[in-house]
Design an enzyme around this catalytic site. Structure first.
Site, PDB file in Angstrom:
ATOM      1  CB  SER A 149     -22.257  50.301 -55.682  1.00 55.33           C
ATOM      2  OG  SER A 149     -23.565  49.773 -55.665  1.00 55.33           O
ATOM      3  CB  SER A 152     -23.350  47.785 -58.771  1.00 58.10           C
ATOM      4  OG  SER A 152     -23.016  49.118 -58.571  1.00 58.10           O
ATOM      5  CE  LYS A 204     -20.408  50.223 -60.853  1.00 61.12           C
ATOM      6  NZ  LYS A 204     -21.026  50.707 -59.592  1.00 61.12           N
TER       7      LYS A 204
END
Lengths: 480, 94
Positions: free
Chosen positions: A177, A153, A78
């Site tokens: 997330s 996210s 990420k």
């Protein structure tokens, strides 16, 4: 043993080449990111570096060296985890051209274990969001339905695993997330106990809530990655000096007889009917597998989203104060004074959600409002933690809930209503507030959309969570 | 609040944010119902561990000198803000 576990063994023995799996991953990424409906899971891919790293793993093995417990595993990271050689944008214009001079401990440990970093994945800006629609560089699609969000996210990481582009991915989990996008995309996602994995190199959003998490196709795959990256780190004072148990061994221990609590507050009529049905069916499977499933109560659950809203905004407003256009990152051109540099840089460098949280966090900390909002939020946090503590002390080993109230929603459905977006994390924020480990795994579908079930455990007892998750995975036959 | 947060907003943005934040604050107002000191058991939340009070190795992964493009006399250098050139010129004028 999972398919990934078998391939790791093959690479370690020389029966398979890390370079072959890496090449296949890069080809799949290339195909997915082109065409009329690009998945847009990735913000950056470094094919040359990935292939070189894979060849290095093969070379180490061929010379008789130790290629590592994750030899040849393809890994997406990420884009709020600092990496060497690849940019770290946090999905924000503020860091669009930023290259970190150091690498996150979690990433470094996985590279040392033989994993191959292929690229950086898309996210809601600075980790703030539940749909990846708040990325400054465009959203990621849900591989199961291109009209729906992948969650957030860590939407890019979840989509990359779900689409088979990589074996595993790293995400970050502040209020769900990792787990929420895992549920929306039909993969496994785990957030460890706060302090289990070093946050060094994880760009801070809310420092008392953030944790590095892992996404994979199978529970065993997530356990392998967690095993390799967890543990103390002198560079993160919040990384606990606790040894990491053998998590793979824990998966093989019989779960029969373990006690599973299902909180009544998480199965109300507000939850999508098919999500409730899948949770009920999964609970039945756990009973059939010999686990003791009982109803419990977590009475302060309704305070979780309000408390999270306040605490996350407060900490975000503090952490994002560093982005002022002075030392690194975006600086607004033609700003004619020092204060203009700050104001213009932050107005243009941040997106709507980041600015909203910064202003909200500033407001609730300001004189006259601190006690009413922030202090009360911390009080709620303590009550929520005590609810979990009480249930675990009563003999429950793990708690089982839906991961999300609904399956993946459509693009545009919630982006105009911030609180509605926060509510998609209603069942995940509690684990962050209490600091306990939590995992989401696929438990079926609502139509053609995946549904996730969440397991939460005592602090430091990832082993129990993984054990029950593996048992449920076997019972449901939800392995891909 | 936006000024305090060092974020410049346009007029329409102020109005939109005002509406959105009001809605959010309406939802979080439920927190006022809570009382009590919120004392928790020994397992939750995990408290930050204290290390021994001894000198620890430099926690930086790379030397300080490698954390920025340029370093002068031990200070990181950053691009100058143009207006400061004018200020410096004014101060140097007798």
């Amino acid at each position: 043993m999972s398919e990934l576990g078998a391939r790791i063994d093959a690479v370690r023995s020389g029966a398979a080449a890390a370079a072959a799996a890496t090449g296949a991953s890069l080809s799949a990424i290339d195909a997915a990111e082109r065409g009329p409906h690009p998945l847009h899971a990735f913000l950056a891919v470094d094919s040359a570096a990935a292939l070189a790293a894979a060849q290095a793993v093969d070379g180490t093995r061929d010379r008789g060296g130790e290629p590592g417990p994750l030899a040849g595993v393809t890994l997406a990271v990420k884009d709020n985890l600092c990496t060497l050689g690849l940019p770290t944008t946090c999905g924000s214009r503020m860091l669009e051209d930023y290259h970190s001079p150091f690498e996150a401990t979690a990433v470094r440990r996985l590279r040392d274990a033989g994993a191959i970093v292929v690229g950086k994945t898309n996210l809601d800006e600075f980790g703030m969001g539940s749909s990846t629609e708040h990325s400054a560089f465009g959203p990621t699609l849900n591989p199961h339905d291109a009209t729906r969000v992948p969650g957030g996210s860590s939407g890019g990481s979840a989509a990359a695993v779900a689409a088979g582009l990589v074996d595993v991915a790293l995400g970050s989990d502040t209020g769900g997330s990792v787990r929420q996008p895992a549920a929306f995309c039909g993969v496994v996602g785990m957030k460890p106990t706060y302090g289990r994995v070093s946050r060094y190199g994880l760009v801070a959003f809310a420092s008392s809530l953030d944790q590095v998490g892992v996404l994979g196709s199978r529970v065993e795959d997530a356990a392998r990655v967690l095993q390799a990256m967890a543990g103390p780190d002198a560079r993160d004072s919040t990384a606990a000096p606790r040894p990491v148990p053998d998590l793979l061994k824990a998966l093989r221990v019989e779960a029969r007889g373990m006690v599973v609590g299902v909180p009544r507050e998480y199965t109300s009529d507000a939850v999508h009917a098919q999500v409730r049905n899948r949770v009920r069916e999964a609970a039945d499977r756990l009973r059939e597998a010999g686990l003791d499933v009982r109803t419990v109560s977590l009475p302060h659950t309704d305070y979780a989203v309000p408390a999270y809203c306040v605490i996350a905004a407060v900490e975000a407003s503090s952490n994002l104060a560093r982005y002022d256009g002075v030392r690194y990152g975006f600086r607004a051109p033609a700003a004619d004074s020092t204060s203009a540099v700050y104001l213009e840089t932050r107005a243009r460098g941040f997106g709507d959600e980041a600015r909203r949280r910064i202003v909200l966090g500033t407001y609730v900390l300001s004189a006259g409002y601190h006690d009413r909002y922030y202090q009360q939020a911390q009080r709620a946090r303590a009550h929520i933690a005590r609810d979990f503590d009480r249930v675990f002390r009563a003999g429950v080993d793990v708690i089982f809930t839906p991961t999300t109230p609904t399956p993946a929603f459509r693009f545009g459905e919630r982006v105009g209503d911030p609180y509605a977006m926060y509510l998609s994390d209603a069942f995940t924020v509690t684990a962050n507030l209490a600091g306990i480990p939590a995992l989401s795994l696929p438990i079926g579908c609502a139509g053609r959309l995946p549904v996730g079930g969440q397991l939460m455990g005592r602090a430091w007892d990832e082993a129990a969570v993984l054990r029950v998750a593996a048992a449920l995975e076997r019972s449901l036959g939800t392995e891909p | 609040m936006a000024e305090l947060a060092s974020v410049r907003l346009t007029g329409p943005e102020v109005e939109r944010l005002r509406t959105e934040l009001a809605a959010i604050l309406d939802h979080v107002a439920v927190l006022s119902e809570l009382s009590g000191d919120g004392a928790v058991g020994p397992d939750h939340p995990p408290t930050a561990p204290l290390r021994d009070d001894v000198e620890a190795p430099d926690p930086l992964q790379v030397p300080l000198s490698e954390l920025a493009p340029t370093l002068v006399d031990g200070f990181f250098t950053v691009p100058r803000i143009a207006a400061l050139d004018d200020d410096a010129a004014d101060r140097s004028t007798p």
